[in-house]
Scaffold this motif. Structure first.
Motif, PDB file in Angstrom:
ATOM      1  N   ALA A  34     -16.046   6.240  -0.554  1.00  0.00           N
ATOM      2  CA  ALA A  34     -14.925   5.456  -0.033  1.00  0.00           C
ATOM      3  C   ALA A  34     -15.428   4.282   0.791  1.00  0.00           C
ATOM      4  CB  ALA A  34     -14.006   6.332   0.812  1.00  0.00           C
ATOM      5  N   ASP A  68     -18.246  -1.137   1.636  1.00  0.00           N
ATOM      6  CA  ASP A  68     -16.964  -1.364   2.295  1.00  0.00           C
ATOM      7  C   ASP A  68     -17.032  -0.988   3.778  1.00  0.00           C
ATOM      8  OD1 ASP A  68     -14.368  -2.272   2.373  1.00  0.00           O
ATOM      9  OD2 ASP A  68     -13.475  -0.391   1.676  1.00  0.00           O
ATOM     10  N   TRP A  95      -9.683   7.456   7.491  1.00  0.00           N
ATOM     11  CA  TRP A  95     -11.005   6.854   7.281  1.00  0.00           C
ATOM     12  C   TRP A  95     -11.963   7.274   8.392  1.00  0.00           C
ATOM     13  CZ3 TRP A  95     -10.433   6.482   2.683  1.00  0.00           C
ATOM     14  CH2 TRP A  95      -9.522   5.672   2.021  1.00  0.00           C
ATOM     15  N   ARG A 146     -15.127   4.687  -5.433  1.00  0.00           N
ATOM     16  CA  ARG A 146     -14.426   4.013  -4.334  1.00  0.00           C
ATOM     17  C   ARG A 146     -13.038   3.569  -4.769  1.00  0.00           C
ATOM     18  NH1 ARG A 146     -16.637  -1.621  -2.343  1.00  0.00           N
ATOM     19  NH2 ARG A 146     -15.154  -2.328  -3.928  1.00  0.00           N
ATOM     20  N   GLY A 182     -10.813   5.317  -2.298  1.00  0.00           N
ATOM     21  CA  GLY A 182     -10.950   4.441  -1.148  1.00  0.00           C
ATOM     22  C   GLY A 182      -9.822   3.466  -0.903  1.00  0.00           C
TER      23      GLY A 182
END
Length: 271
Positions: free
Chosen positions: A156, A160, A210, A242, A246
């Motif tokens: 995820a 990023d 997250w 992802r 994500g």
């Protein structure tokens, strides 16, 4: 049951054929400004209870913020010095980007408005931001390296998340808040070297999730590194994963079991 088109790819990847008259929790839609504000505050209070239960508190450190839906120069946050495990909707305070409390009687953690004001200013798409001094996040941050794509969950954060590597003590100055915001960039998170983790999301639930899963991914990578030579997921597969786990809506859904469990066991959270 009508499911918005943007949710379909996630659901197709996560669940089997939908039964007739399916029941599925979905993010609230079509809310008025007042209803949206109340929803964000309720989600914020629940997120604090979750953080408290998971042991993310460290004295008076840590904060989660939610942008006010009417005035983007204001955000809701936890009052200074209050246990995550006791925060209710009625305890939340509202502050401006200078740290002036416009709703509530308790003061705000200075680092909270210094960091979060700059993050919210730099990321108008981010409804919420979460930062706490969790154990594995702190330990991992001391390495000054990014999370590797070692597991499905860690993917995820693949390509990023950023790294803020200029620790200079407790964040008390606006310029350092700007640097933290720059380290996050357009990502969902950043590792603050020698400090901990910070995450952002298009909803309070996404930002909170997250943080939860990033903390656990730090724990998993530390354990793997201690055990031997971790084998990373390849670039293309990590990017694909992802895209599956994500997204902002995926973060909202992932947090839902924790949200419902907390509400069921702590009904006073909405007082």
């Amino acid at each position: 049951m009508t499911v918005p088109a943007e949710y379909l790819p996630l659901l197709e990847a996560a669940v089997g054929p939908m039964p007739e008259k399916a029941e599925l929790p979905l993010p609230p839609m079509g809310l008025s400004v007042d209803e949206e504000r109340e929803q964000r505050k309720r989600d914020l209070a629940v997120a604090f209870r979750v953080f408290g239960r998971l042991g993310f508190s460290e004295g008076v450190a840590g904060h989660i913020t939610a942008r006010d839906p009417e005035d983007s120069g204001l955000f809701w946050v936890n009052p200074f010095g209050m246990s995550f495990n006791q925060i209710r909707v009625s305890d939340l305070i509202c502050v401006d980007h200078n740290g002036v409390v416009v709703h509530g009687r308790r003061p705000v953690n200075r680092a909270a408005f210094v960091i979060h004001a700059q993050v919210h200013d730099a990321r108008p798409d981010a409804v919420a931001a979460a930062h706490a001094h969790s154990v594995y996040g702190k330990a991992f941050s001391s390495l000054g390296i990014p999370l590797a794509p070692l597991t499905q969950d860690a993917c995820a954060f693949y390509d990023d998340h950023g790294i803020y590597d200029d620790y200079a003590g407790v964040v008390n100055e606006t310029v350092e808040g700007k640097r933290v915001a720059a380290a996050i960039g357009d990502h969902k998170a950043a590792i603050l070297k020698n400090h901990g983790l910070i995450t952002v999301g298009g909803s309070v639930s996404a930002a909170a999730w997250w943080f939860v899963t990033m903390e656990r991914s730090c724990q998993a990578q530390l354990a793997a590194m201690a055990a031997g030579e971790p084998q990373e997921i390849d670039h293309e597969t990590a990017l694909l994963t992802r895209s599956q786990v994500g997204s902002d809506i995926a973060g909202w859904f992932q947090f839902r079991p924790l949200w419902e469990q907390t509400v069921a066991s702590s009904p006073d959270v909405f007082d």
